[in-house]
Design an enzyme around this catalytic site. Structure first.
Site, PDB file in Angstrom:
ATOM      1  N   CYS A  88       8.355  -1.507  -6.281  1.00 51.59           N
ATOM      2  CA  CYS A  88       7.625  -2.433  -5.693  1.00 51.59           C
ATOM      3  C   CYS A  88       7.254  -3.550  -5.914  1.00 51.59           C
ATOM      4  CB  CYS A  88       6.628  -2.424  -4.334  1.00 51.59           C
ATOM      5  SG  CYS A  88       6.290  -2.400  -3.073  1.00 51.59           S
ATOM      6  N   LYS A 125       3.658  -8.792   7.355  1.00 55.90           N
ATOM      7  CA  LYS A 125       3.529  -7.805   5.785  1.00 55.90           C
ATOM      8  C   LYS A 125       4.993  -7.061   6.951  1.00 55.90           C
ATOM      9  CE  LYS A 125       0.869  -3.650   4.180  1.00 55.90           C
ATOM     10  NZ  LYS A 125       0.064  -3.272   4.659  1.00 55.90           N
ATOM     11  N   HIS A 166       9.242   2.660  -1.438  1.00 58.62           N
ATOM     12  CA  HIS A 166       8.485   2.966  -2.089  1.00 58.62           C
ATOM     13  C   HIS A 166       8.759   4.331  -1.163  1.00 58.62           C
ATOM     14  CE1 HIS A 166       4.902   1.674  -4.147  1.00 58.62           C
ATOM     15  NE2 HIS A 166       4.652  -0.323  -2.401  1.00 58.62           N
ATOM     16  N   GLU A 194       8.742   7.081  -2.532  1.00 60.73           N
ATOM     17  CA  GLU A 194       8.362   8.086  -3.186  1.00 60.73           C
ATOM     18  C   GLU A 194       7.035   8.674  -1.777  1.00 60.73           C
ATOM     19  OE1 GLU A 194       5.800   5.018  -4.011  1.00 60.73           O
ATOM     20  OE2 GLU A 194       7.794   5.172  -3.971  1.00 60.73           O
ATOM     21  N   ARG A 201      -6.555   2.184   7.160  1.00 55.86           N
ATOM     22  CA  ARG A 201      -6.815   1.209   6.478  1.00 55.86           C
ATOM     23  C   ARG A 201      -6.956   0.051   7.019  1.00 55.86           C
ATOM     24  NH1 ARG A 201      -4.162   0.397   1.156  1.00 55.86           N
ATOM     25  NH2 ARG A 201      -3.398  -0.700   2.189  1.00 55.86           N
TER      26      ARG A 201
END
Length: 310
Positions: free
Chosen positions: A142, A163, A235, A237, A249
């Site tokens: 990333c 985003k 990502h 992972e 969040r």
């Protein structure tokens, strides 16, 4: 694969509970083989969560691997207990005279900042320069991928209008590449970032090639043509709930954030998210360890040759 980690590392119990084979130093010392040495430069805020995710993915081959966790000395982590960092992490200064078969540099939530404005940028540049002579193969994830492409090849990152957030379908561009063995024609990857690396910038550099991409989220995996550096913009992972935690969040912070794409069933945030990227996440890491590191790294790391361009 048995990964050799301290038995009091928080990840140890989590992985053991998942029936993943981990071993202690005592057991590892009984095996008359040379384990792979993998350094993980963890610059994600929640280091315990990230180290567990990556260790899980490094556990799916028969190879034995010794893990070294590295933190940035020039940055004070606000989301990981200092006791954990002191106990389990080293700094670049501690390991800079050593050599490793592999290096992983994680992402970090700093992609909206200029590279040079990140407070640990100079230290990270020292790590990346050191990797050219002291590491056989490197994997950048990333923001780490954006940083590596910028440092090694001058490839810029570009701000996105919003985003890039969710789970996106990808396709393989380079058939039969060792990193992509076993991949389906379409596979899924989580993305969570405000910036992107553009195809046209990569294609200007004859030392680089794009291995996978998405029509929606863009370039995914880039390799140098020596096949010793891999830059992964997603990502893989991430756990099932990581995107959900990030979404909540961001909402709590009052950010203007859209619901993650292709993630919650029927866009119901109370429903368990789909987990449709796990198999290919395991393939990326196990293929990297086996075909790109173990099959090619010298037995004696004193014989390591520098990474060179074309």
């Amino acid at each position: 694969m048995p990964i050799n980690i301290p038995n009091n590392l928080p990840a140890y119990q989590s992985l053991t509970d998942e029936n993943i084979f981990v071993m202690t130093d005592i057991i590892a010392s009984r095996q008359d083989i040379r384990p792979l040495r993998i350094a993980i430069v963890n610059i994600m805020p929640k280091k315990i969560e990230t180290e567990t995710q990556i260790l899980r993915l490094l556990s799916n081959t028969p190879l034995q691997v010794d893990i070294e966790l590295i933190q940035m000395a020039s940055h004070v982590s606000k989301n990981t207990p200092s006791e954990h960092l002191t106990k389990f992490y080293k700094t670049f200064h501690d390991i800079k005279e050593e050599r490793f078969d592999g290096l992983i540099i994680t992402g970090a939530p700093v992609e909206q900042m200029q590279f040079e404005s990140v407070n640990y940028w100079d230290e990270l540049c020292s790590v990346m320069e050191w990797s050219e002579t002291n590491v056989y193969s490197s994997m950048y994830i990333c923001w780490g991928a954006q940083a590596g492409l910028y440092y090694h090849y001058g490839v810029p990152k570009h701000a996105l209008p919003g985003k890039m957030f969710g789970i996106f379908p990808h396709k393989v561009l380079v058939e039969n590449h060792q990193l992509l063995k076993g991949f389906d024609e379409v596979f899924y990857v989580p993305h969570s970032r405000y910036t992107a690396t553009m195809r046209e910038d990569i294609e200007k550099n004859e030392e680089l090639m794009i291995l996978t991409e998405s029509e929606q989220s863009g370039v995914h995996i880039v390799s140098d043509k020596t096949e010793r550096r891999f830059f992964i913009t997603g990502h893989s992972e991430y756990d099932r709930e990581t995107i959900a935690d990030e979404y909540r969040r961001d909402l709590d912070k009052g950010l203007d954030i859209s619901m993650p794409v292709n993630y919650f069933p029927q866009n119901n945030i109370k429903a368990p998210p789909f987990f449709n990227w796990r198999a290919h996440a395991n393939l990326i890491f196990s293929n990297w360890l086996n075909y790109c590191v173990y099959q090619k790294t010298p037995y004696d790391l004193k014989d390591l040759t520098p990474v060179r361009g074309l």
